[in-house]
Design an enzyme around this catalytic site. Structure first.
Site, PDB file in Angstrom:
ATOM      1  N   CYS A 164      46.126  42.593  45.753  1.00 44.40           N
ATOM      2  CA  CYS A 164      44.907  41.776  45.738  1.00 44.40           C
ATOM      3  C   CYS A 164      45.145  40.384  46.323  1.00 44.40           C
ATOM      4  CB  CYS A 164      44.347  41.723  44.321  1.00 44.40           C
ATOM      5  SG  CYS A 164      42.596  41.245  44.273  1.00 44.40           S
ATOM      6  N   HIS A 212      43.764  47.282  42.598  1.00 41.08           N
ATOM      7  CA  HIS A 212      44.771  47.117  41.544  1.00 41.08           C
ATOM      8  C   HIS A 212      45.355  48.483  41.155  1.00 41.08           C
ATOM      9  CE1 HIS A 212      44.247  42.821  40.558  1.00 41.08           C
ATOM     10  NE2 HIS A 212      43.026  43.017  41.006  1.00 41.08           N
ATOM     11  N   GLU A 239      47.745  49.035  39.199  1.00 41.67           N
ATOM     12  CA  GLU A 239      48.312  49.008  37.856  1.00 41.67           C
ATOM     13  C   GLU A 239      47.322  49.393  36.759  1.00 41.67           C
ATOM     14  OE1 GLU A 239      47.007  44.696  38.737  1.00 41.67           O
ATOM     15  OE2 GLU A 239      47.710  46.463  39.809  1.00 41.67           O
TER      16      GLU A 239
END
Length: 509
Positions: A79, A167, A169
């Site tokens: 990001c 993202h 994660e």
């Protein structure tokens, strides 16, 4: 030495989640503030740049020229990190015409690129950005895009430098762990040797070497962290470990005696100290949450120091500090500001003259539990809900009194035991009972009452950084409410907290 991935934090709320995902791959990683770049050594395998609440176009936005200090290590920029690299290399980052937040799908993917190995087109990702990489530098290649964002991922050609606008994660990116594995294992060549077994074995060996024949004192709390710390140290130095369990009067009902009895099976040197009157006296007239914490911290150090001085020639103080404590206690420009003071990170008075040993300070809470299981610690300890260092003091809003404590302990015992009886305890990450600083009108028998309100709180979480309230069965809540009101004198109203973190916190103070 243990191989590692370095994660540079630009202040994203998801930075710890990146670390957790990498460790799920059995690869050790460390989080460092972007403006405190660590030394790169032979065991460093790669670098990940986090997201950020800032825009790269802001005048004072976080900046680091990672390309010039990476020493040819692979880089994955997430990001903000991706936008930073693109802009720094001559690309163009502009405000998004359509701000993309939430779920999106990768409509195009370069399947031949190692970062997207075994990741299909159309896969769901999680976006959270107000800027867009509008133009990539000449030596960059687009790897993926969505219907709205042309540059959802890129590679700096022949450099092992990658950027993703989404993202990987978060759970909402369905193939996120696969992408991280492609980077960490296939690109960085990390060996996936970070396991609970290897940690326990290496830590015990290091503790033996570090501590030798020195004596160590440890303050036990009955929680997971201090218990695992004690057992690790006991396996390393045996009877040279001295444990002190202080009853501050702010524990749960009968907890002091229960915990002391439970420790007997681990062959630990444990001394129990009833100092409840001292703590209550220190808390008189205090309503401010931070002042409560400081008063409790001061009283604990005074009591603990007095007991520790009874042991001759102690050299070390052991603490059950875990990794989130370390991360949250660093407040720098960019990374998340500290929300509350931590009772076990620093803050020791100079006169104690003890060196610090923190065997768990590289682990997250769930990793501590896994290590505890390897060490043979009973599940009653490992599955125990987190309990705040200041105890019930921060679950009584306002001034602490003996009367309020007695009421809260009884109500809390009914709630916690009820969860266990109905097999709901393990489905809850943390449960709490809060004594509210309000009274309300009620009717009990033929009489009107004006008594106290109790709030029940139950949340699910992984590490406490975010949490959602638990949808406990209405029948169960009704039963607990009725039992508390009928059995706990001074309570005539029970409510249930349905706030998530964020925006609320798990504790009320």
């Amino acid at each position: 030495m243990q191989e590692k991935i370095i994660i540079l934090d630009f202040g994203s709320q998801y930075t710890q989640l990146i670390a957790r995902r990498v460790r799920e791959l059995n690869v050790y990683c460390e989080i460092h503030p972007f403006n405190d770049f660590p030394e790169i050594d032979e065991v460093t395998k790669g670098i990940i740049l986090s997201g950020s609440p800032y825009s790269v176009r802001d005048k004072n936005s976080p900046f680091i020229d990672v390309l010039n200090i990476r020493k040819n290590l692979p880089v994955l920029a997430v990001c903000y990190g991706a936008q930073l690299i693109a802009q720094n290399c001559g690309g163009e980052v502009l405000p998004s015409k359509i701000r993309e937040y939430g779920r999106a799908n990768l409509s195009t993917i370069n399947k031949n690129n190692i970062l997207f190995k075994n990741i299909p087109e159309g896969t769901q990702v999680w976006m959270s950005h107000g800027d867009t990489i509008k133009k990539i530098p000449e030596n960059f290649e687009i790897l993926a895009g969505t219907a709205e964002v042309e540059v959802a991922a890129f590679e700096m050609k022949n450099q092992n430098i990658f950027g993703v606008q989404f993202h990987p994660e978060v759970y909402h990116t369905t193939e996120g762990i696969k992408l991280l594995k492609n980077f960490v294992v296939d690109i960085c060549k990390a060996s996936q040797s970070w396991t609970p077994d290897s940690f326990a074995e290496a830590t015990i060996s290091l503790l033996k070497e570090k501590l030798g024949n020195d004596k160590v004192v440890l303050g036990l709390s009955g929680g997971v962290d201090s218990t695992v710390t004690a057992v690790l140290l006991n396996k390393a130095i045996g009877k040279n470990l001295y444990c002190i369990f202080v009853d501050n009067g702010l524990l749960r009902k009968n907890e002091f005696r229960k915990v002391l009895d439970s420790y007997k099976k681990y062959d630990l040197n444990v001394v129990g100290v009833d100092a409840s009157d001292i703590f209550l006296n220190e808390l008189k007239g205090i309503s401010n949450p931070e002042k409560k914490r400081k008063a409790i911290g001061k009283a604990f150090i005074d009591v603990f120091d007095k007991e520790a001085h009874k042991i001759k020639d102690v050299k070390w103080l052991a603490q059950g500090t875990i990794y989130p404590d370390i991360i949250e206690s660093k407040s720098v420009k960019g990374p998340s500001a500290t929300i509350k003071s931590h009772h076990n990170v620093g803050g020791l008075p100079d006169y104690m003259k003890l060196k610090i040993v923190e065997p768990l300070n590289t682990l997250f809470k769930d990793e501590v539990r896994k290590v505890g299981k390897i060490l043979g610690i009973d599940e009653n300890f490992l599955k125990r809900h987190p309990f705040p260092g200041p105890g019930l003091a921060i679950r009584i809003l306002g001034e602490i009194t003996k009367e309020k404590l007695d009421i809260l302990k009884e109500a809390d015992d009914i709630f916690i035991e009820g969860l266990k009886k109905e097999n709901l305890y393990d489905a809850v990450w943390q449960a709490a009972t809060i004594f509210l600083p309000v009274q309300s009108v009620g009717v009990m028998g033929d009489e009107r009452t004006y008594e106290n309100a109790i709030c029940l709180r139950a949340v699910t979480s992984t590490d406490g950084m975010t949490a959602d309230w638990v949808h406990l069965p209405y029948e169960f809540l009704a039963k607990i409410s009725s039992e508390i009101i009928n059995k706990v004198k001074g309570v005539n109203r029970v409510v249930y907290d349905i706030s998530s973190k964020p925006p609320a916190t798990i504790e009320w103070e």
